[in-house]
Scaffold this motif. Structure first.
Motif, PDB file in Angstrom:
ATOM      1  N   GLY A  54       0.820  -1.209   0.000  1.00 41.57           N
ATOM      2  CA  GLY A  54       0.000   0.000   0.000  1.00 41.57           C
ATOM      3  C   GLY A  54       0.850   1.253   0.000  1.00 41.57           C
ATOM      4  O   GLY A  54       0.565   2.219  -0.719  1.00 41.57           O
ATOM      5  N   ALA A  55       1.910   1.252   0.799  1.00 41.76           N
ATOM      6  CA  ALA A  55       2.812   2.406   0.841  1.00 41.76           C
ATOM      7  C   ALA A  55       3.472   2.631  -0.511  1.00 41.76           C
ATOM      8  O   ALA A  55       3.520   3.760  -1.016  1.00 41.76           O
ATOM      9  N   ALA A  56       3.963   1.555  -1.109  1.00 39.18           N
ATOM     10  CA  ALA A  56       4.587   1.670  -2.437  1.00 39.18           C
ATOM     11  C   ALA A  56       3.569   2.118  -3.484  1.00 39.18           C
ATOM     12  O   ALA A  56       3.880   2.931  -4.366  1.00 39.18           O
ATOM     13  N   GLY A  57       2.349   1.623  -3.375  1.00 37.26           N
ATOM     14  CA  GLY A  57       1.298   2.008  -4.309  1.00 37.26           C
ATOM     15  C   GLY A  57       0.929   3.479  -4.205  1.00 37.26           C
ATOM     16  O   GLY A  57       0.634   4.132  -5.209  1.00 37.26           O
ATOM     17  N   VAL A  66      -4.293   5.947 -10.971  1.00 38.21           N
ATOM     18  CA  VAL A  66      -5.180   4.818 -10.666  1.00 38.21           C
ATOM     19  C   VAL A  66      -4.526   3.869  -9.658  1.00 38.21           C
ATOM     20  O   VAL A  66      -5.211   3.292  -8.802  1.00 38.21           O
ATOM     21  N   VAL A  67      -3.212   3.722  -9.728  1.00 34.57           N
ATOM     22  CA  VAL A  67      -2.496   2.871  -8.769  1.00 34.57           C
ATOM     23  C   VAL A  67      -2.614   3.466  -7.362  1.00 34.57           C
ATOM     24  O   VAL A  67      -2.848   2.744  -6.386  1.00 34.57           O
ATOM     25  N   GLY A  68      -2.478   4.768  -7.259  1.00 29.09           N
ATOM     26  CA  GLY A  68      -2.598   5.428  -5.958  1.00 29.09           C
ATOM     27  C   GLY A  68      -3.985   5.297  -5.365  1.00 29.09           C
ATOM     28  O   GLY A  68      -4.139   5.080  -4.162  1.00 29.09           O
ATOM     29  N   VAL A  69      -4.996   5.418  -6.217  1.00 33.13           N
ATOM     30  CA  VAL A  69      -6.371   5.274  -5.739  1.00 33.13           C
ATOM     31  C   VAL A  69      -6.607   3.854  -5.227  1.00 33.13           C
ATOM     32  O   VAL A  69      -7.166   3.653  -4.142  1.00 33.13           O
ATOM     33  N   LEU A  70      -6.164   2.874  -5.993  1.00 36.92           N
ATOM     34  CA  LEU A  70      -6.335   1.474  -5.563  1.00 36.92           C
ATOM     35  C   LEU A  70      -5.563   1.177  -4.284  1.00 36.92           C
ATOM     36  O   LEU A  70      -6.070   0.495  -3.384  1.00 36.92           O
ATOM     37  N   ALA A  71      -4.337   1.703  -4.183  1.00 35.04           N
ATOM     38  CA  ALA A  71      -3.544   1.502  -2.961  1.00 35.04           C
ATOM     39  C   ALA A  71      -4.218   2.184  -1.779  1.00 35.04           C
ATOM     40  O   ALA A  71      -4.271   1.625  -0.676  1.00 35.04           O
ATOM     41  N   ILE A  73      -7.433   2.869  -1.381  1.00 35.13           N
ATOM     42  CA  ILE A  73      -8.625   2.101  -1.003  1.00 35.13           C
ATOM     43  C   ILE A  73      -8.222   0.852  -0.235  1.00 35.13           C
ATOM     44  O   ILE A  73      -8.837   0.509   0.786  1.00 35.13           O
ATOM     45  N   GLY A  74      -7.180   0.181  -0.702  1.00 34.62           N
ATOM     46  CA  GLY A  74      -6.707  -1.017  -0.003  1.00 34.62           C
ATOM     47  C   GLY A  74      -6.254  -0.709   1.417  1.00 34.62           C
ATOM     48  O   GLY A  74      -6.580  -1.444   2.361  1.00 34.62           O
ATOM     49  N   LEU A  75      -5.540   0.391   1.593  1.00 30.50           N
ATOM     50  CA  LEU A  75      -5.086   0.759   2.937  1.00 30.50           C
ATOM     51  C   LEU A  75      -6.248   1.173   3.834  1.00 30.50           C
ATOM     52  O   LEU A  75      -6.264   0.848   5.034  1.00 30.50           O
ATOM     53  N   VAL A  76      -7.217   1.876   3.284  1.00 34.72           N
ATOM     54  CA  VAL A  76      -8.394   2.239   4.088  1.00 34.72           C
ATOM     55  C   VAL A  76      -9.120   0.981   4.536  1.00 34.72           C
ATOM     56  O   VAL A  76      -9.515   0.862   5.708  1.00 34.72           O
ATOM     57  N   LEU A  77      -9.271   0.016   3.649  1.00 34.31           N
ATOM     58  CA  LEU A  77      -9.901  -1.253   4.028  1.00 34.31           C
ATOM     59  C   LEU A  77      -9.065  -1.988   5.065  1.00 34.31           C
ATOM     60  O   LEU A  77      -9.600  -2.570   6.016  1.00 34.31           O
ATOM     61  N   TYR A  78      -7.742  -1.961   4.899  1.00 35.57           N
ATOM     62  CA  TYR A  78      -6.845  -2.606   5.859  1.00 35.57           C
ATOM     63  C   TYR A  78      -7.028  -1.997   7.251  1.00 35.57           C
ATOM     64  O   TYR A  78      -7.211  -2.715   8.236  1.00 35.57           O
ATOM     65  N   PHE A  79      -6.971  -0.675   7.335  1.00 38.15           N
ATOM     66  CA  PHE A  79      -7.062  -0.032   8.647  1.00 38.15           C
ATOM     67  C   PHE A  79      -8.478  -0.119   9.218  1.00 38.15           C
ATOM     68  O   PHE A  79      -8.650  -0.126  10.435  1.00 38.15           O
ATOM     69  N   VAL A 105      -4.096   8.640   4.723  1.00 39.92           N
ATOM     70  CA  VAL A 105      -4.476   7.909   3.498  1.00 39.92           C
ATOM     71  C   VAL A 105      -5.792   8.473   2.974  1.00 39.92           C
ATOM     72  O   VAL A 105      -5.941   8.735   1.776  1.00 39.92           O
ATOM     73  N   ILE A 106      -6.734   8.687   3.876  1.00 40.32           N
ATOM     74  CA  ILE A 106      -8.025   9.266   3.486  1.00 40.32           C
ATOM     75  C   ILE A 106      -7.816  10.677   2.945  1.00 40.32           C
ATOM     76  O   ILE A 106      -8.400  11.066   1.941  1.00 40.32           O
ATOM     77  N   GLY A 107      -6.935  11.439   3.609  1.00 42.20           N
ATOM     78  CA  GLY A 107      -6.617  12.779   3.125  1.00 42.20           C
ATOM     79  C   GLY A 107      -5.997  12.755   1.748  1.00 42.20           C
ATOM     80  O   GLY A 107      -6.323  13.589   0.888  1.00 42.20           O
ATOM     81  N   SER A 108      -5.119  11.807   1.503  1.00 41.14           N
ATOM     82  CA  SER A 108      -4.491  11.673   0.194  1.00 41.14           C
ATOM     83  C   SER A 108      -5.523  11.375  -0.882  1.00 41.14           C
ATOM     84  O   SER A 108      -5.501  11.959  -1.966  1.00 41.14           O
ATOM     85  N   LEU A 109      -6.443  10.464  -0.570  1.00 41.55           N
ATOM     86  CA  LEU A 109      -7.505  10.146  -1.526  1.00 41.55           C
ATOM     87  C   LEU A 109      -8.375  11.365  -1.801  1.00 41.55           C
ATOM     88  O   LEU A 109      -8.696  11.668  -2.956  1.00 41.55           O
TER      89      LEU A 109
END
Length: 115
Positions: A54-57, A66-71, A73-79, A105-109
């Motif tokens: 997720g960090a790398a994404g 699109v990679v950043g958005v997917l990463a 979302i994945g991190l938000v789901l993880y946390f 992460v939410i702020g970044s999105l």
């Protein structure tokens, strides 16, 4: 892409990367918490790898959005799963910790969508 988006994204990636490092290298404070939450030790490498990916994404997302958005979302789901795990273990005073990691992460999105 705004400066705020880049700064918040790099902060989120750094925090997720540090969290991955702490799990993968079994920092004492992480081991104690995961044990208290009844998370099986066999899951720890996978959890650390998910956070590292997720960090790398997030960083890659600065170049391929699109990679950043997917990463993100994945991190938000993880946390979100981390909050649920902590709540199920009835360690309610620990619920803010995964939220602190999720916030940038939410702020970044949000900043990415606003741009």
């Amino acid at each position: 892409m705004s400066i705020a988006h880049v700064v918040v994204t790099l902060l989120a990636a750094a925090m997720a990367g540090y969290s991955a490092y702490a799990v993968l290298f079994r920092a004492q404070w992480v081991v104690e918490a995961l044990t208290d939450y009844s998370v099986p030790a066999s899951w720890w490498p996978w959890l650390g790898a998910a956070k590292a990916a997720g960090a790398a994404g997030l960083v890659a997302g600065l170049f391929v959005p699109v990679v950043g958005v997917l990463a993100g979302i994945g991190l938000v789901l993880y946390f979100t799963g981390a909050v649920v795990t902590v709540a199920r273990a009835r360690w309610y005073s620990h619920i803010p910790f995964p939220l602190v990691y999720a916030a940038p992460v939410i702020g970044s999105l949000a900043l990415g969508f606003a741009a």
